[in-house]
Design an enzyme around this catalytic site. Structure first.
Site, PDB file in Angstrom:
ATOM      1  N   LYS A  80       7.625  -0.008  12.275  1.00 24.40           N
ATOM      2  CA  LYS A  80       8.495   0.165  11.008  1.00 24.40           C
ATOM      3  C   LYS A  80       9.653   0.990  11.524  1.00 24.40           C
ATOM      4  O   LYS A  80      10.431   1.033  10.680  1.00 24.40           O
ATOM      5  CB  LYS A  80       7.185   0.396  10.352  1.00 24.40           C
ATOM      6  CG  LYS A  80       6.321  -0.017   9.537  1.00 24.40           C
ATOM      7  CD  LYS A  80       5.534   0.552   8.591  1.00 24.40           C
ATOM      8  CE  LYS A  80       4.267  -1.395   7.672  1.00 24.40           C
ATOM      9  NZ  LYS A  80       3.618  -0.639   6.409  1.00 24.40           N
ATOM     10  N   GLU A 123      10.550  -4.732   4.538  1.00 25.33           N
ATOM     11  CA  GLU A 123      11.050  -6.453   4.438  1.00 25.33           C
ATOM     12  C   GLU A 123      10.447  -5.755   2.756  1.00 25.33           C
ATOM     13  O   GLU A 123      11.306  -6.482   1.904  1.00 25.33           O
ATOM     14  CB  GLU A 123       9.661  -6.497   4.684  1.00 25.33           C
ATOM     15  CG  GLU A 123      10.200  -6.789   6.707  1.00 25.33           C
ATOM     16  CD  GLU A 123       9.968  -5.715   7.316  1.00 25.33           C
ATOM     17  OE1 GLU A 123       9.248  -4.315   6.834  1.00 25.33           O
ATOM     18  OE2 GLU A 123       8.907  -6.526   8.518  1.00 25.33           O
ATOM     19  N   LYS A 144       0.752  -1.535  -0.278  1.00 28.00           N
ATOM     20  CA  LYS A 144      -0.254   0.319   0.129  1.00 28.00           C
ATOM     21  C   LYS A 144       0.679   1.197  -0.135  1.00 28.00           C
ATOM     22  O   LYS A 144       0.383   2.319  -0.603  1.00 28.00           O
ATOM     23  CB  LYS A 144      -0.837  -0.056   1.437  1.00 28.00           C
ATOM     24  CG  LYS A 144      -1.757   1.355   1.551  1.00 28.00           C
ATOM     25  CD  LYS A 144      -2.908   0.789   2.172  1.00 28.00           C
ATOM     26  CE  LYS A 144      -3.581   2.135   2.856  1.00 28.00           C
ATOM     27  NZ  LYS A 144      -4.849   1.894   4.151  1.00 28.00           N
ATOM     28  N   GLY A 182      -5.246  -2.383   5.276  1.00 31.83           N
ATOM     29  CA  GLY A 182      -4.345  -3.859   4.883  1.00 31.83           C
ATOM     30  C   GLY A 182      -4.724  -4.836   5.185  1.00 31.83           C
ATOM     31  O   GLY A 182      -4.856  -5.594   3.583  1.00 31.83           O
ATOM     32  N   ARG A 183      -5.322  -5.177   6.064  1.00 31.61           N
ATOM     33  CA  ARG A 183      -5.840  -6.335   6.570  1.00 31.61           C
ATOM     34  C   ARG A 183      -7.064  -6.720   6.417  1.00 31.61           C
ATOM     35  O   ARG A 183      -8.097  -8.123   5.719  1.00 31.61           O
ATOM     36  CB  ARG A 183      -5.871  -6.429   7.726  1.00 31.61           C
ATOM     37  CG  ARG A 183      -6.313  -5.219   8.627  1.00 31.61           C
ATOM     38  CD  ARG A 183      -6.464  -5.276  10.178  1.00 31.61           C
ATOM     39  NE  ARG A 183      -6.523  -4.477  11.036  1.00 31.61           N
ATOM     40  CZ  ARG A 183      -6.345  -3.357  10.757  1.00 31.61           C
ATOM     41  NH1 ARG A 183      -5.328  -3.100  10.365  1.00 31.61           N
ATOM     42  NH2 ARG A 183      -6.852  -2.132  12.103  1.00 31.61           N
ATOM     43  N   GLU A 225      -5.056  -7.138  14.958  1.00 29.01           N
ATOM     44  CA  GLU A 225      -4.142  -6.047  14.830  1.00 29.01           C
ATOM     45  C   GLU A 225      -5.633  -4.892  15.007  1.00 29.01           C
ATOM     46  O   GLU A 225      -5.491  -3.581  15.008  1.00 29.01           O
ATOM     47  CB  GLU A 225      -3.813  -5.372  13.344  1.00 29.01           C
ATOM     48  CG  GLU A 225      -3.258  -5.531  12.612  1.00 29.01           C
ATOM     49  CD  GLU A 225      -2.400  -4.931  11.091  1.00 29.01           C
ATOM     50  OE1 GLU A 225      -1.172  -5.943  12.063  1.00 29.01           O
ATOM     51  OE2 GLU A 225      -2.620  -3.991  10.376  1.00 29.01           O
ATOM     52  N   HIS A 237      -4.655 -34.125  18.522  1.00 31.32           N
ATOM     53  CA  HIS A 237      -3.478 -34.639  18.760  1.00 31.32           C
ATOM     54  C   HIS A 237      -2.000 -33.519  18.809  1.00 31.32           C
ATOM     55  O   HIS A 237      -0.929 -33.922  19.575  1.00 31.32           O
ATOM     56  CB  HIS A 237      -3.077 -35.542  17.465  1.00 31.32           C
ATOM     57  CG  HIS A 237      -3.851 -36.750  16.668  1.00 31.32           C
ATOM     58  ND1 HIS A 237      -4.376 -37.573  17.101  1.00 31.32           N
ATOM     59  CD2 HIS A 237      -4.368 -36.386  16.416  1.00 31.32           C
ATOM     60  CE1 HIS A 237      -4.469 -38.469  16.624  1.00 31.32           C
ATOM     61  NE2 HIS A 237      -5.237 -36.955  15.875  1.00 31.32           N
TER      62      HIS A 237
END
Ligand code: G6Q
Length: 549
Positions: free
Chosen positions: A512, A212, A206, A267-268, A353, A384
């Site tokens: 960030k 990163e 965005k 973003g999410r 978030e 399990h």
């Protein structure tokens, strides 16, 4: 005391909690034959059975009163109509406009945003059809067979969960890969399996400034140029999804290969936007549209269904019941479907978030718990592993169980066994095993009385562990869209009730900023004396171990 905890609906719930907190679900089921009919609801083929919760008729009524009193319906309408409800970033939260298949106008600052939403969808359709049809090829004429999405957080998790889940609907010969981590291993391991001449890189960001993503994008470009010796071909093999077109142009991306979205898409919540490009390249536009249709159907259900039958609202209210009255710290999600293995990762971001906040919309510190810790695993694997704690541990863990009635890959009796496990687990978590039942089992197995006395306490299951069961016909694009939208709205409703802004993420933004000055110190092997002794010790230890750049 806050407005929430002082409100009549909250106080009524608190008083009611003191009365019902020890009621056992086993007894509630025994008292009411119609409990399932009463506490279940549907949207299309998606059934939510919430009868295995620690609620009575009164609890449910009081929870719905809370939603009404907190004006959930009004806030929902404000969100969907484009009001700037994201108050700390001064913008609307309009992911519902991205899948508004009715195309009714949605206004932001006096402008109907639907024409631009539709324009980008058409751009995606045109581009994806050319790539998938073999008309858009690599610089040397090779078909594009691999798509590498480079992005992180919201620019990775949404498309990633969908591509994983929708694998049976993917085009043969088209592979999709996701690189998110700045750990060089992530990119390196993926580049080992792709050829530059048949690979399309999508730089999804965005902001187009995330460290990163930018580092991985530059490394991918260097790799590409090194192997092809063709700098000019970068423009053919790299496309961008971003709101920052200038930065994408500076990277070397052609204007026609930039896919736009807008600051009112968080973003999410962005997989419905051009961030969904890897989904479209992998599945095709028709299936992406089916996903948008499914999400839109859930939006309409959320917007038009009375609160008592409204799936996201009910999930939200039950979450609040456990979070705020039973002090449950976490919420687990168990999809009995291997394709949904990344669902917990996506929901962790979506929920934690959005609702991992301490300050309310008025700027005050809250005096109640907000968002839970979300975690989970696919069934039956989870049984399990950590189910022991669910059955006999000391911590309450409310959970969602999800499964399709039909498998995409029928094989022997496996799907039937999978579903049987789902139903058996939720039943056992609800019922538990009484002392008498445990004793009868041990006696039937021929154990002598001394040993029975020794082991009996360990064989008792308290039960009364709440679960929601979500069953649908088949995991297809439409249902996938509906399920993801269902969780988005659940999170929204909880945020409204807790009076927090679910649409900002200052903790992520802070992250960030943080690494920059330490990076300089590490990179230049500089003086770490300005840091606290722990950070200094860690930096110096890494330096002594000759860390690699
Ligand atoms: C999501 C967050 C965050 C964001 C990433 C990537 O809601 O804002 O996860 O998506 O930090 O940001 P960019 O897309 O700007 O690279």
């Amino acid at each position: 005391m806050s407005q929430l905890t002082e409100s009549p609906a909250w106080k009524a719930l608190q008083a009611h909690f003191d009365e019902v907190k020890n009621v056992h679900m086993r007894d509630l089921f025994a008292q009411d034959e119609r409990r399932f009919q009463k506490f279940s609801t549907k949207m299309d083929d998606i059934l939510l059975d919430f009868s295995k919760n620690r609620i009575t008729d009164k609890t449910f009524e009081l929870l719905v009163n809370l939603a009404r009193e907190r004006e959930v319906e009004q806030w929902r309408d404000r969100m969907m109509s484009g009001e700037p409800i994201n108050i700390s970033e001064f913008r609307p939260a309009l992911h519902t406009a991205l899948r508004n298949r009715s195309n009714t106008p949605v206004m932001v600052d006096g402008e109907n945003v639907m024409p631009k939403v539709n324009r980008v969808l058409e751009q995606i359709r045109y581009f994806s059809e050319r790539v998938r049809g073999g008309h858009y090829r690599g610089y040397s004429g090779h078909l594009i067979t691999d798509v590498v999405n480079i992005g992180i957080g919201g620019s990775d998790l949404g498309p990633h969960v969908v591509c994983d889940a929708m694998k049976p609907y993917a085009q043969r010969g088209m592979n999709v890969h996701f690189v998110s981590n700045v750990d060089p291993t992530h990119l390196t391991e993926i580049l080992k399996f792709v050829q530059p001449e048949s690979t399309l890189f999508i730089i999804s960001s965005k902001s187009f400034t995330t460290q990163e993503t930018m580092l991985n994008a530059h490394s991918a470009r260097d790799w590409f140029v090194k192997l092809t010796g063709n700098q000019k071909a970068v423009a053919r093999h790299f496309v961008a999804v971003t709101t920052n077109q200038q930065a994408a142009a500076d990277f070397g991306i052609l204007p026609e290969n930039m896919f736009e979205f807008w600051d009112w898409v968080g973003g999410r919540y962005s997989l419905w936007s051009a961030i969904g490009l890897p989904i479209v390249l992998y599945l095709g536009m028709e299936r992406f549209e089916a996903m948008l249709e499914g999400a839109h159907a859930m939006d309409l259900h959320f917007a038009n269904t009375p609160l008592e039958k409204n799936i996201p609202v009910i999930l939200a209210l039950l979450g609040i019941w456990y979070n705020n009255f039973y002090d449950a710290q976490s919420h687990a999600v168990m999809a009995y479907n291997q394709y949904l293995r990344r669902l917990p990762a996506h929901l962790q971001q979506l929920d934690m978030e959005s609702n991992g906040k301490t300050i309310d919309r008025n700027g005050n510190r809250v005096d109640y718990l907000t968002g839970p810790i979300i975690w989970g695993e696919t069934g039956s694997n989870c049984q399990h592993a950590f189910f022991q704690l669910l059955h006999q541990g000391t911590k309450p863990v409310p959970a969602d169980f999800l499964a399709p009635a039909q498998s995409n890959n029928p094989l022997g009796e496996q799907h039937c066994i999978l579903l049987s496990n789902f139903f058996a687990q939720t039943r056992a978590l609800m019922q538990g095993k009484t002392e008498a039942e445990a004793r009868a089992e041990l006696e039937a197995a021929g154990m002598d009385e001394d040993k029975i006395r020794e082991v009996l306490p360990h064989k008792i299951f308290e039960g009364n562990k709440p679960t929601n069961s979500i069953i649908f016909e088949k995991l297809d694009p439409r249902t996938m869209g509906a399920i993801l939208a269902m969780y988005e709205h659940k999170v929204f409703v909880q945020g409204i009730i807790w009076n927090i802004n679910s649409f900002d993420q200052w903790g992520v933004e802070y992250g960030k900023q943080l690494a920059d000055d330490i990076y300089v110190c590490l990179h230049e092997k500089g003086d770490a004396s300005c840091y606290d002794s722990s950070t200094r010790g860690l930096i110096e230890h890494a330096m002594n171990l000759n860390f690699t750049d």
